[in-house]
Write an enzyme that holds these catalytic residues in place. Structure first.
Site, PDB file in Angstrom:
ATOM      1  N   CYS A  25      -3.413  -4.007   4.217  1.00  0.00           N
ATOM      2  CA  CYS A  25      -2.475  -5.019   4.745  1.00  0.00           C
ATOM      3  C   CYS A  25      -2.687  -6.510   4.463  1.00  0.00           C
ATOM      4  CB  CYS A  25      -2.286  -4.951   6.635  1.00  0.00           C
ATOM      5  SG  CYS A  25      -1.768  -3.151   6.978  1.00  0.00           S
ATOM      6  N   HIS A  72      -1.283 -10.612  12.306  1.00  0.00           N
ATOM      7  CA  HIS A  72      -1.040  -9.187  11.622  1.00  0.00           C
ATOM      8  C   HIS A  72      -0.695  -8.416  12.651  1.00  0.00           C
ATOM      9  CE1 HIS A  72      -1.084  -5.525   9.574  1.00  0.00           C
ATOM     10  NE2 HIS A  72      -2.150  -5.055   9.850  1.00  0.00           N
ATOM     11  N   THR A  74       3.362   4.128  15.505  1.00  0.00           N
ATOM     12  CA  THR A  74       3.238   2.841  14.724  1.00  0.00           C
ATOM     13  C   THR A  74       3.547   2.771  13.607  1.00  0.00           C
ATOM     14  OG1 THR A  74       0.748   3.372  14.348  1.00  0.00           O
ATOM     15  CG2 THR A  74       1.425   2.148  16.453  1.00  0.00           C
ATOM     16  N   TYR A 118       2.520   8.046   9.287  1.00  0.00           N
ATOM     17  CA  TYR A 118       1.303   8.786   9.923  1.00  0.00           C
ATOM     18  C   TYR A 118       1.514  10.302  10.124  1.00  0.00           C
ATOM     19  CZ  TYR A 118      -0.456   3.930  10.423  1.00  0.00           C
ATOM     20  OH  TYR A 118      -0.949   2.729  10.359  1.00  0.00           O
ATOM     21  N   ASN A 126       5.542  -1.202  12.268  1.00  0.00           N
ATOM     22  CA  ASN A 126       4.412  -1.672  11.241  1.00  0.00           C
ATOM     23  C   ASN A 126       5.271  -1.602   9.804  1.00  0.00           C
ATOM     24  OD1 ASN A 126       2.030  -2.196  10.059  1.00  0.00           O
ATOM     25  ND2 ASN A 126       1.162  -0.453  10.728  1.00  0.00           N
ATOM     26  N   GLU A 177       0.911  -1.055   0.187  1.00  0.00           N
ATOM     27  CA  GLU A 177      -0.036   0.137   0.112  1.00  0.00           C
ATOM     28  C   GLU A 177       0.899   1.196   0.145  1.00  0.00           C
ATOM     29  OE1 GLU A 177      -1.988   0.764   4.105  1.00  0.00           O
ATOM     30  OE2 GLU A 177      -1.537  -1.482   4.222  1.00  0.00           O
ATOM     31  N   LYS A 196      -4.384  -8.713  21.873  1.00  0.00           N
ATOM     32  CA  LYS A 196      -5.937  -8.500  22.329  1.00  0.00           C
ATOM     33  C   LYS A 196      -6.920  -9.586  21.734  1.00  0.00           C
ATOM     34  CE  LYS A 196      -5.354  -3.320  22.865  1.00  0.00           C
ATOM     35  NZ  LYS A 196      -5.584  -2.053  22.290  1.00  0.00           N
ATOM     36  N   SER A 200      -7.136  -3.501   6.412  1.00  0.00           N
ATOM     37  CA  SER A 200      -8.171  -2.597   6.691  1.00  0.00           C
ATOM     38  C   SER A 200      -9.059  -2.131   5.570  1.00  0.00           C
ATOM     39  CB  SER A 200      -7.582  -1.270   7.413  1.00  0.00           C
ATOM     40  OG  SER A 200      -7.192  -1.285   8.412  1.00  0.00           O
TER      41      SER A 200
END
Length: 387
Positions: free
Chosen positions: A110, A232, A151, A142, A274, A79, A241, A307
Protein backbone atom coordinates in the site's frame (compact mmCIF):
# COMPACT_ATOMS: atom_id res chain seq x y z
CA UNK A 1 10.42 26.55 -4.81
CA UNK A 2 7.21 25.04 -3.52
CA UNK A 3 6.12 21.61 -4.79
CA UNK A 4 3.05 19.60 -3.99
CA UNK A 5 -0.37 18.32 -4.97
CA UNK A 6 -2.24 20.55 -7.40
CA UNK A 7 -5.38 18.43 -7.91
CA UNK A 8 -6.91 15.12 -6.81
CA UNK A 9 -9.07 12.72 -8.82
CA UNK A 10 -11.22 9.82 -7.62
CA UNK A 11 -12.84 6.78 -9.21
CA UNK A 12 -14.65 3.75 -7.86
CA UNK A 13 -16.77 1.15 -9.70
CA UNK A 14 -20.51 1.69 -9.91
CA UNK A 15 -21.48 -1.44 -7.93
CA UNK A 16 -21.18 -2.02 -4.19
CA UNK A 17 -22.22 -4.39 -1.42
CA UNK A 18 -23.94 -3.31 1.78
CA UNK A 19 -22.05 -4.72 4.75
CA UNK A 20 -25.10 -5.23 6.92
CA UNK A 21 -26.33 -7.56 4.16
CA UNK A 22 -22.94 -9.30 4.15
CA UNK A 23 -22.97 -9.66 7.93
CA UNK A 24 -26.45 -11.20 7.91
CA UNK A 25 -25.45 -13.60 5.13
CA UNK A 26 -22.35 -14.68 7.06
CA UNK A 27 -24.13 -15.01 10.41
CA UNK A 28 -22.21 -12.12 11.97
CA UNK A 29 -23.54 -9.28 14.13
CA UNK A 30 -23.64 -6.26 11.74
CA UNK A 31 -22.19 -4.07 14.50
CA UNK A 32 -18.94 -6.01 14.17
CA UNK A 33 -18.57 -4.59 10.65
CA UNK A 34 -20.16 -1.15 10.92
CA UNK A 35 -18.87 -0.28 14.39
CA UNK A 36 -16.09 -2.76 15.16
CA UNK A 37 -14.04 -2.13 12.03
CA UNK A 38 -15.90 0.98 10.88
CA UNK A 39 -17.13 0.02 7.39
CA UNK A 40 -20.59 0.41 5.83
CA UNK A 41 -20.18 -0.55 2.17
CA UNK A 42 -17.50 -1.93 -0.14
CA UNK A 43 -17.05 -1.27 -3.83
CA UNK A 44 -17.08 -4.37 -6.02
CA UNK A 45 -15.22 -4.19 -9.31
CA UNK A 46 -16.79 -5.85 -12.37
CA UNK A 47 -14.53 -7.61 -14.87
CA UNK A 48 -14.58 -4.45 -16.96
CA UNK A 49 -12.65 -2.55 -14.26
CA UNK A 50 -9.08 -3.29 -13.20
CA UNK A 51 -6.13 -1.29 -11.87
CA UNK A 52 -5.57 0.21 -15.32
CA UNK A 53 -9.12 1.36 -16.06
CA UNK A 54 -9.77 2.63 -12.54
CA UNK A 55 -6.49 4.56 -12.55
CA UNK A 56 -7.24 6.07 -15.94
CA UNK A 57 -10.77 7.02 -14.88
CA UNK A 58 -9.46 8.68 -11.72
CA UNK A 59 -6.97 10.64 -13.80
CA UNK A 60 -9.71 11.76 -16.18
CA UNK A 61 -11.43 13.22 -13.13
CA UNK A 62 -8.56 15.66 -12.54
CA UNK A 63 -7.35 16.25 -16.12
CA UNK A 64 -10.58 17.95 -17.16
CA UNK A 65 -9.62 21.46 -18.22
CA UNK A 66 -5.89 20.74 -17.76
CA UNK A 67 -3.22 20.93 -20.45
CA UNK A 68 -1.53 17.57 -20.87
CA UNK A 69 1.47 18.88 -22.78
CA UNK A 70 3.66 19.43 -19.70
CA UNK A 71 2.75 16.20 -17.86
CA UNK A 72 6.00 14.35 -18.45
CA UNK A 73 5.98 11.75 -15.66
CA UNK A 74 3.28 9.12 -15.01
CA UNK A 75 3.59 6.68 -12.11
CA UNK A 76 1.13 3.94 -11.17
CA UNK A 77 1.34 2.53 -7.66
CA UNK A 78 -0.52 -0.77 -7.44
CA UNK A 79 -0.47 -4.24 -5.98
CA UNK A 80 -3.13 -5.38 -8.43
CA UNK A 81 -0.84 -5.56 -11.43
CA UNK A 82 -2.09 -7.15 -14.64
CA UNK A 83 1.24 -8.21 -16.15
CA UNK A 84 4.57 -9.48 -14.82
CA UNK A 85 6.49 -7.38 -17.33
CA UNK A 86 4.54 -4.52 -18.86
CA UNK A 87 3.56 -1.73 -16.50
CA UNK A 88 -0.12 -0.92 -16.21
CA UNK A 89 0.94 2.73 -16.41
CA UNK A 90 1.79 2.23 -20.10
CA UNK A 91 -1.84 1.42 -20.89
CA UNK A 92 -2.94 4.44 -18.85
CA UNK A 93 -0.49 6.65 -20.76
CA UNK A 94 -2.17 5.71 -24.05
CA UNK A 95 -5.70 5.96 -22.72
CA UNK A 96 -4.97 9.49 -21.45
CA UNK A 97 -2.92 10.64 -24.45
CA UNK A 98 0.28 11.27 -22.49
CA UNK A 99 2.73 10.00 -25.10
CA UNK A 100 5.69 12.11 -23.94
CA UNK A 101 5.63 10.99 -20.32
CA UNK A 102 8.23 8.89 -18.54
CA UNK A 103 6.01 6.02 -17.45
CA UNK A 104 6.35 3.15 -14.98
CA UNK A 105 4.73 1.15 -12.18
CA UNK A 106 5.75 0.88 -8.53
CA UNK A 107 5.04 -2.02 -6.17
CA UNK A 108 5.46 -2.00 -2.41
CA UNK A 109 2.07 -3.01 -1.07
CA UNK A 110 0.00 0.00 0.00
CA UNK A 111 3.04 2.31 0.04
CA UNK A 112 3.33 2.32 -3.77
CA UNK A 113 1.49 5.59 -4.43
CA UNK A 114 3.48 7.38 -1.72
CA UNK A 115 6.71 6.13 -3.32
CA UNK A 116 5.35 7.59 -6.56
CA UNK A 117 4.48 10.89 -4.89
CA UNK A 118 7.97 11.27 -3.42
CA UNK A 119 9.54 10.40 -6.78
CA UNK A 120 7.29 12.97 -8.45
CA UNK A 121 8.37 15.59 -5.89
CA UNK A 122 12.03 15.07 -6.80
CA UNK A 123 11.21 15.06 -10.52
CA UNK A 124 9.36 18.37 -10.37
CA UNK A 125 12.17 19.86 -8.28
CA UNK A 126 14.53 19.05 -11.17
CA UNK A 127 11.98 20.05 -13.85
CA UNK A 128 9.87 22.87 -12.36
CA UNK A 129 8.11 23.62 -15.64
CA UNK A 130 6.79 20.05 -15.79
CA UNK A 131 4.06 18.16 -13.92
CA UNK A 132 3.73 14.56 -12.76
CA UNK A 133 0.68 12.32 -12.57
CA UNK A 134 0.71 9.81 -9.70
CA UNK A 135 -2.00 7.15 -9.39
CA UNK A 136 -2.85 4.63 -6.68
CA UNK A 137 -5.24 2.01 -8.06
CA UNK A 138 -6.19 -1.34 -6.58
CA UNK A 139 -8.74 -4.08 -6.05
CA UNK A 140 -8.55 -5.54 -2.54
CA UNK A 141 -9.50 -9.23 -2.57
CA UNK A 142 -9.42 -11.71 0.32
CA UNK A 143 -11.90 -14.34 -0.80
CA UNK A 144 -15.48 -15.26 0.02
CA UNK A 145 -16.19 -16.18 3.64
CA UNK A 146 -12.67 -15.29 4.79
CA UNK A 147 -11.80 -13.11 7.81
CA UNK A 148 -10.66 -10.34 5.45
CA UNK A 149 -13.77 -10.40 3.26
CA UNK A 150 -15.27 -7.35 4.95
CA UNK A 151 -12.14 -5.26 4.24
CA UNK A 152 -12.28 -5.61 0.47
CA UNK A 153 -12.86 -2.72 -1.92
CA UNK A 154 -11.92 -1.19 -5.27
CA UNK A 155 -10.98 2.24 -6.50
CA UNK A 156 -8.28 4.69 -7.50
CA UNK A 157 -7.00 8.13 -6.55
CA UNK A 158 -4.93 10.27 -8.92
CA UNK A 159 -2.70 13.21 -7.97
CA UNK A 160 -1.32 15.96 -10.17
CA UNK A 161 2.04 17.08 -8.74
CA UNK A 162 3.48 20.45 -9.74
CA UNK A 163 5.49 23.47 -8.69
CA UNK A 164 3.40 26.18 -7.04
CA UNK A 165 0.53 23.75 -6.38
CA UNK A 166 -2.92 25.16 -5.80
CA UNK A 167 -4.06 22.53 -3.28
CA UNK A 168 -1.25 21.58 -0.89
CA UNK A 169 2.48 22.26 -0.67
CA UNK A 170 4.48 19.25 0.53
CA UNK A 171 7.03 20.07 3.22
CA UNK A 172 10.50 18.57 2.72
CA UNK A 173 10.85 16.95 6.15
CA UNK A 174 9.66 13.33 6.22
CA UNK A 175 10.27 10.33 8.46
CA UNK A 176 10.63 6.78 7.16
CA UNK A 177 10.75 3.39 8.83
CA UNK A 178 11.04 0.07 7.02
CA UNK A 179 11.61 -3.53 8.06
CA UNK A 180 11.38 -6.98 6.51
CA UNK A 181 8.25 -8.40 8.15
CA UNK A 182 5.61 -10.87 6.98
CA UNK A 183 2.30 -9.25 7.90
CA UNK A 184 0.62 -9.30 4.47
CA UNK A 185 1.66 -10.74 1.09
CA UNK A 186 0.32 -12.34 -2.08
CA UNK A 187 2.47 -14.92 -3.87
CA UNK A 188 2.31 -15.13 -7.67
CA UNK A 189 0.30 -18.34 -7.46
CA UNK A 190 -2.54 -16.80 -5.41
CA UNK A 191 -5.34 -14.46 -6.45
CA UNK A 192 -6.05 -13.55 -2.83
CA UNK A 193 -3.70 -12.08 -0.26
CA UNK A 194 -2.46 -13.76 2.90
CA UNK A 195 -2.58 -11.68 6.06
CA UNK A 196 -1.76 -11.94 9.74
CA UNK A 197 -4.38 -9.43 10.78
CA UNK A 198 -3.58 -8.85 14.45
CA UNK A 199 0.16 -8.79 13.79
CA UNK A 200 -0.28 -6.37 10.88
CA UNK A 201 -2.30 -4.00 13.05
CA UNK A 202 0.37 -4.11 15.75
CA UNK A 203 3.09 -3.36 13.20
CA UNK A 204 1.07 -0.54 11.64
CA UNK A 205 0.76 1.15 15.04
CA UNK A 206 4.42 0.56 15.90
CA UNK A 207 5.60 1.93 12.55
CA UNK A 208 3.42 5.02 13.05
CA UNK A 209 4.81 5.62 16.52
CA UNK A 210 8.39 5.33 15.23
CA UNK A 211 7.90 7.71 12.31
CA UNK A 212 5.98 10.18 14.48
CA UNK A 213 8.70 10.18 17.15
CA UNK A 214 11.40 10.60 14.51
CA UNK A 215 9.49 13.44 12.85
CA UNK A 216 9.07 15.24 16.16
CA UNK A 217 12.79 14.85 16.93
CA UNK A 218 13.76 16.17 13.49
CA UNK A 219 11.43 19.16 13.38
CA UNK A 220 10.58 20.06 16.97
CA UNK A 221 6.92 20.17 15.98
CA UNK A 222 4.20 18.78 18.22
CA UNK A 223 0.62 17.66 17.83
CA UNK A 224 -0.39 21.30 18.34
CA UNK A 225 1.13 22.15 14.95
CA UNK A 226 -1.40 19.99 13.07
CA UNK A 227 -4.97 20.74 12.08
CA UNK A 228 -5.56 17.15 10.99
CA UNK A 229 -3.83 13.78 10.57
CA UNK A 230 -4.73 11.48 7.67
CA UNK A 231 -3.90 7.77 7.75
CA UNK A 232 -3.66 4.81 5.43
CA UNK A 233 -7.07 3.18 5.93
CA UNK A 234 -7.41 -0.53 5.13
CA UNK A 235 -10.45 -0.16 7.37
CA UNK A 236 -11.43 3.01 9.18
CA UNK A 237 -10.76 1.86 12.76
CA UNK A 238 -7.13 1.05 11.86
CA UNK A 239 -5.96 4.66 11.70
CA UNK A 240 -7.94 5.55 14.81
CA UNK A 241 -6.02 2.95 16.80
CA UNK A 242 -2.76 4.63 15.79
CA UNK A 243 -4.04 8.17 16.36
CA UNK A 244 -5.17 7.34 19.88
CA UNK A 245 -1.60 6.41 20.87
CA UNK A 246 -0.47 10.06 20.57
CA UNK A 247 -3.63 12.00 21.44
CA UNK A 248 -2.54 12.55 25.03
CA UNK A 249 0.26 14.76 23.69
CA UNK A 250 -2.36 17.45 23.00
CA UNK A 251 -4.89 19.40 25.02
CA UNK A 252 -8.48 18.24 25.33
CA UNK A 253 -9.50 20.78 22.68
CA UNK A 254 -6.78 19.61 20.31
CA UNK A 255 -7.73 15.98 20.86
CA UNK A 256 -11.38 16.70 20.06
CA UNK A 257 -10.43 18.59 16.90
CA UNK A 258 -8.16 15.82 15.65
CA UNK A 259 -10.81 13.18 16.31
CA UNK A 260 -13.42 15.23 14.46
CA UNK A 261 -11.11 15.70 11.46
CA UNK A 262 -10.28 11.99 11.57
CA UNK A 263 -13.96 11.07 11.36
CA UNK A 264 -14.30 13.31 8.30
CA UNK A 265 -11.35 11.55 6.68
CA UNK A 266 -13.08 8.17 6.94
CA UNK A 267 -16.35 8.96 5.16
CA UNK A 268 -15.28 7.91 1.66
CA UNK A 269 -13.51 4.83 2.95
CA UNK A 270 -16.62 3.72 4.82
CA UNK A 271 -18.45 3.66 1.46
CA UNK A 272 -15.69 2.30 -0.80
CA UNK A 273 -13.57 0.04 1.37
CA UNK A 274 -9.89 -0.74 1.10
CA UNK A 275 -8.14 0.46 -2.06
CA UNK A 276 -4.60 -0.40 -0.95
CA UNK A 277 -2.22 2.12 -2.58
CA UNK A 278 -4.92 4.77 -2.80
CA UNK A 279 -6.30 4.32 0.72
CA UNK A 280 -4.30 7.11 2.38
CA UNK A 281 -5.21 9.56 -0.37
CA UNK A 282 -8.86 8.53 -0.31
CA UNK A 283 -8.84 9.50 3.37
CA UNK A 284 -7.05 12.76 2.62
CA UNK A 285 -9.56 13.60 -0.11
CA UNK A 286 -12.46 12.75 2.19
CA UNK A 287 -11.04 15.07 4.82
CA UNK A 288 -10.74 17.95 2.37
CA UNK A 289 -14.19 17.47 0.88
CA UNK A 290 -16.10 16.99 4.15
CA UNK A 291 -14.45 19.32 6.64
CA UNK A 292 -15.75 22.86 7.04
CA UNK A 293 -13.00 23.81 9.47
CA UNK A 294 -9.90 23.61 7.29
CA UNK A 295 -8.24 26.81 6.12
CA UNK A 296 -5.32 27.90 3.98
CA UNK A 297 -2.11 27.61 5.99
CA UNK A 298 -3.27 24.56 7.95
CA UNK A 299 -0.71 21.79 8.29
CA UNK A 300 -1.93 18.25 7.55
CA UNK A 301 0.03 15.17 8.57
CA UNK A 302 -0.15 12.01 6.46
CA UNK A 303 0.89 8.50 7.49
CA UNK A 304 1.54 5.98 4.74
CA UNK A 305 2.02 2.27 5.42
CA UNK A 306 2.72 -0.58 3.04
CA UNK A 307 2.91 -4.08 4.48
CA UNK A 308 6.14 -5.93 4.28
CA UNK A 309 6.81 -3.10 5.40
CA UNK A 310 7.56 0.54 4.57
CA UNK A 311 6.05 3.53 6.32
CA UNK A 312 6.44 7.29 5.95
CA UNK A 313 5.09 10.28 7.84
CA UNK A 314 5.04 13.51 5.85
CA UNK A 315 3.22 16.81 5.91
CA UNK A 316 1.70 19.49 3.73
CA UNK A 317 0.32 23.02 3.97
CA UNK A 318 -3.08 23.84 2.45
CA UNK A 319 -2.96 26.67 -0.06
CA UNK A 320 -5.22 29.72 -0.53
CA UNK A 321 -8.27 28.71 -2.53
CA UNK A 322 -7.56 24.99 -2.16
CA UNK A 323 -11.32 24.39 -2.11
CA UNK A 324 -11.50 25.35 -5.80
CA UNK A 325 -9.31 22.34 -6.64
CA UNK A 326 -11.85 19.90 -5.20
CA UNK A 327 -14.84 18.22 -6.85
CA UNK A 328 -17.03 17.33 -3.86
CA UNK A 329 -20.35 17.27 -5.71
CA UNK A 330 -18.93 15.20 -8.56
CA UNK A 331 -17.59 12.63 -6.12
CA UNK A 332 -20.83 12.62 -4.13
CA UNK A 333 -22.69 11.88 -7.36
CA UNK A 334 -20.23 9.11 -8.22
CA UNK A 335 -21.07 7.35 -4.96
CA UNK A 336 -24.78 8.12 -4.99
CA UNK A 337 -25.27 6.71 -8.49
CA UNK A 338 -23.82 3.28 -7.75
CA UNK A 339 -25.98 0.16 -7.78
CA UNK A 340 -26.27 -2.07 -4.72
CA UNK A 341 -25.61 -5.74 -5.43
CA UNK A 342 -27.49 -8.64 -3.95
CA UNK A 343 -25.47 -11.36 -2.24
CA UNK A 344 -25.98 -13.64 -5.24
CA UNK A 345 -24.80 -10.92 -7.64
CA UNK A 346 -21.80 -10.15 -5.43
CA UNK A 347 -20.65 -13.75 -5.14
CA UNK A 348 -21.21 -14.38 -8.86
CA UNK A 349 -19.30 -11.23 -9.80
CA UNK A 350 -16.49 -12.10 -7.39
CA UNK A 351 -16.05 -15.57 -8.86
CA UNK A 352 -16.28 -14.54 -12.54
CA UNK A 353 -12.76 -14.32 -13.93
CA UNK A 354 -10.97 -13.71 -17.18
CA UNK A 355 -9.61 -16.86 -18.88
CA UNK A 356 -6.09 -17.74 -17.78
CA UNK A 357 -5.09 -19.35 -21.08
CA UNK A 358 -5.27 -16.11 -23.07
CA UNK A 359 -8.24 -17.24 -25.14
CA UNK A 360 -10.67 -14.71 -26.55
CA UNK A 361 -13.22 -13.35 -24.09
CA UNK A 362 -15.71 -10.51 -24.43
CA UNK A 363 -16.92 -8.81 -21.27
CA UNK A 364 -20.56 -7.85 -20.79
CA UNK A 365 -20.43 -4.06 -20.47
CA UNK A 366 -24.11 -3.34 -19.93
CA UNK A 367 -23.75 -2.63 -16.21
CA UNK A 368 -20.60 -0.47 -16.42
CA UNK A 369 -21.04 3.18 -17.39
CA UNK A 370 -17.44 4.28 -16.80
CA UNK A 371 -15.67 6.30 -19.52
CA UNK A 372 -12.75 3.84 -19.73
CA UNK A 373 -13.34 0.10 -19.56
CA UNK A 374 -11.72 -3.27 -20.20
CA UNK A 375 -13.54 -4.73 -23.18
CA UNK A 376 -12.09 -8.22 -23.11
CA UNK A 377 -9.11 -10.39 -23.99
CA UNK A 378 -7.84 -11.48 -27.39
CA UNK A 379 -4.59 -13.25 -28.32
CA UNK A 380 -3.34 -12.91 -24.73
CA UNK A 381 -3.86 -9.12 -24.80
CA UNK A 382 -6.23 -7.03 -22.73
CA UNK A 383 -8.37 -4.81 -24.91
CA UNK A 384 -9.07 -1.42 -23.36
CA UNK A 385 -11.58 1.07 -24.71
CA UNK A 386 -12.44 4.73 -24.17
CA UNK A 387 -16.07 5.53 -24.75
Amino acid sequence: MQIGIDKLGLFTPNTYLDLVMLANARGVDPDKFTIGIGQDQMAIAPLSQDSVTMGANAALDLLEGESRDNISLLILGTESGIDQSKAGAIYIQRLLGLSNARTFEIKEACYGATAGLMTAYDYVAAHPDQKALVIGSDIARYGLETPGEVTQGAGAVAMLVSAQPRLMVLEPETSIHSADIQDFWRPNYSKEAFARGKYSTEQYIEFFQKTWADYRAKTGRTIADFKALAFHLPYTKMGLKALRTILDEGSETQQAQLLERYAESTLYSRQIGNIYTGALYLGFLSLLEHSTNLEAGDRIGLFSYGSGAVSEFFTGILQPGFEKQLAKQKHADLLANRRQLTMVEYETQFQTELPEDGSEYEIDLTMDNAPIILKGVKDHERIYMTR
